[in-house]
Design an enzyme around this catalytic site. Structure first.
Site, PDB file in Angstrom:
ATOM      1  N   ASN A   1       0.744  -1.135  -0.016  1.00  0.00           N
ATOM      2  CA  ASN A   1       0.022  -0.102  -0.098  1.00  0.00           C
ATOM      3  C   ASN A   1       0.873   0.994   0.044  1.00  0.00           C
ATOM      4  O   ASN A   1       1.715   1.199   0.883  1.00  0.00           O
ATOM      5  CB  ASN A   1      -1.174  -0.063   1.202  1.00  0.00           C
ATOM      6  CG  ASN A   1      -1.947  -1.166   1.250  1.00  0.00           C
ATOM      7  OD1 ASN A   1      -2.510  -1.542  -0.029  1.00  0.00           O
ATOM      8  ND2 ASN A   1      -2.092  -1.546   2.241  1.00  0.00           N
TER       9      ASN A   1
ATOM     10  N   VAL B   1       0.870   2.652   7.804  1.00  0.00           N
ATOM     11  CA  VAL B   1       2.244   2.832   8.684  1.00  0.00           C
ATOM     12  C   VAL B   1       3.313   3.347   7.528  1.00  0.00           C
ATOM     13  O   VAL B   1       3.407   2.479   6.768  1.00  0.00           O
ATOM     14  CB  VAL B   1       2.531   1.587   9.369  1.00  0.00           C
ATOM     15  CG1 VAL B   1       4.146   1.590   9.849  1.00  0.00           C
ATOM     16  CG2 VAL B   1       1.533   1.160  10.261  1.00  0.00           C
TER      17      VAL B   1
ATOM     18  N   HIS C   1       6.459  -1.831   3.784  1.00  0.00           N
ATOM     19  CA  HIS C   1       6.263  -3.437   4.296  1.00  0.00           C
ATOM     20  C   HIS C   1       5.644  -3.987   3.108  1.00  0.00           C
ATOM     21  O   HIS C   1       4.424  -3.366   2.366  1.00  0.00           O
ATOM     22  CB  HIS C   1       5.442  -3.426   5.636  1.00  0.00           C
ATOM     23  CG  HIS C   1       4.273  -2.518   5.606  1.00  0.00           C
ATOM     24  ND1 HIS C   1       4.374  -1.156   5.856  1.00  0.00           N
ATOM     25  CD2 HIS C   1       2.914  -2.905   5.408  1.00  0.00           C
ATOM     26  CE1 HIS C   1       3.092  -0.714   5.697  1.00  0.00           C
ATOM     27  NE2 HIS C   1       2.302  -1.669   5.757  1.00  0.00           N
TER      28      HIS C   1
ATOM     29  N   HIS D   1       2.931  -7.063   2.299  1.00  0.00           N
ATOM     30  CA  HIS D   1       1.831  -7.879   2.981  1.00  0.00           C
ATOM     31  C   HIS D   1       1.809  -9.377   2.261  1.00  0.00           C
ATOM     32  O   HIS D   1       1.798  -9.195   0.888  1.00  0.00           O
ATOM     33  CB  HIS D   1       0.171  -7.078   2.647  1.00  0.00           C
ATOM     34  CG  HIS D   1       0.253  -6.113   3.407  1.00  0.00           C
ATOM     35  ND1 HIS D   1      -0.562  -6.015   4.653  1.00  0.00           N
ATOM     36  CD2 HIS D   1       0.305  -4.604   3.361  1.00  0.00           C
ATOM     37  CE1 HIS D   1      -0.751  -4.735   5.252  1.00  0.00           C
ATOM     38  NE2 HIS D   1      -0.150  -3.917   4.302  1.00  0.00           N
TER      39      HIS D   1
HETATM   40  P1  AMP Z   1      -0.760  -0.506   5.874  1.00  0.00           P
HETATM   41  O1  AMP Z   1      -2.096  -0.246   6.025  1.00  0.00           O
HETATM   42  O2  AMP Z   1      -0.471  -1.213   4.376  1.00  0.00           O
HETATM   43  O3  AMP Z   1       0.316   0.368   6.097  1.00  0.00           O
HETATM   44  O4  AMP Z   1      -0.390  -1.764   6.700  1.00  0.00           O
HETATM   45  C1  AMP Z   1      -0.091  -1.717   8.021  1.00  0.00           C
HETATM   46  C2  AMP Z   1      -0.274  -2.952   8.948  1.00  0.00           C
HETATM   47  O5  AMP Z   1       0.361  -3.118   9.882  1.00  0.00           O
HETATM   48  C3  AMP Z   1      -1.679  -3.171   9.026  1.00  0.00           C
HETATM   49  O6  AMP Z   1      -2.166  -4.665   8.367  1.00  0.00           O
HETATM   50  C4  AMP Z   1      -1.633  -3.576  10.644  1.00  0.00           C
HETATM   51  O7  AMP Z   1      -2.629  -4.322  11.161  1.00  0.00           O
HETATM   52  C5  AMP Z   1      -0.266  -3.659  10.930  1.00  0.00           C
HETATM   53  N1  AMP Z   1       0.132  -3.416  12.291  1.00  0.00           N
HETATM   54  C6  AMP Z   1      -0.066  -2.407  12.903  1.00  0.00           C
HETATM   55  N2  AMP Z   1       0.655  -2.597  14.007  1.00  0.00           N
HETATM   56  C7  AMP Z   1       0.933  -3.620  14.180  1.00  0.00           C
HETATM   57  C8  AMP Z   1       1.977  -4.641  14.965  1.00  0.00           C
HETATM   58  N3  AMP Z   1       2.125  -3.943  16.351  1.00  0.00           N
HETATM   59  N4  AMP Z   1       2.171  -5.597  14.971  1.00  0.00           N
HETATM   60  C9  AMP Z   1       1.950  -6.220  13.777  1.00  0.00           C
HETATM   61  N5  AMP Z   1       1.042  -5.705  12.774  1.00  0.00           N
HETATM   62  C10 AMP Z   1       0.816  -4.287  12.964  1.00  0.00           C
END
Ligand code: AMP
Length: 112
Positions: A85, A94, A98, A100
């Site tokens: 994303n 975030v 990363h 997914h």
């Molecule tokens: P995005 O929306 O693509 O930025 O993905 C961020 C992802 O990080 C989301 O799927 C969240 O559920 C995941 N996320 C946020 N905090 C944590 C955490 N502490 N441990 C594992 N995953 C997390």
């Protein structure tokens, strides 16, 4: 201010780390969107794919190879989806790059 992923990388915040190497780590997503939902996170802070530089080429390739490796380890032989994303319209929450890895159920197309 550091992101949640930087805090996980530094060990400040706990996470279920499946594997890691010098370039990245793999964790389970805290809010899984499929039976298997993993995140492959580079240790280098790259806010999003749109900010990646030519010097990041090897790291970016590595993230995809690790994504395929962990998908195999998680026995996603029926298939899986890899998602990155980028930005608010892309659904990024975030600001630390990363990948997914989603699997364990059939995916729909087009994505929501
Ligand atoms: P995005 O929306 O693509 O930025 O993905 C961020 C992802 O990080 C989301 O799927 C969240 O559920 C995941 N996320 C946020 N905090 C944590 C955490 N502490 N441990 C594992 N995953 C997390």
């Amino acid at each position: 201010m550091s992101t949640i992923f930087e805090k996980i990388i530094s060990g400040e915040i706990p996470a279920e780390i499946l594997q890691q190497d010098e370039l990245c780590l793999v964790i389970r997503d805290i809010d899984p969107q499929s039976p298997t939902h993993l995140l492959v996170i580079p240790k280098k802070v790259i806010p999003r794919i749109g900010n990646a530089q030519k010097e990041d080429q090897a790291t970016l390739g590595h993230l995809l190879l690790v994504a395929a490796e962990v998908a195999e380890k998680e026995k996603l032989e029926a298939g899986y989806r890899i998602v990155i994303n980028n930005g608010s319209d892309g659904g990024e929450t975030v600001p630390h790059l990363h990948v997914h890895v989603l699997g364990g159920r059939p995916m729909k197309w087009p994505p929501g």
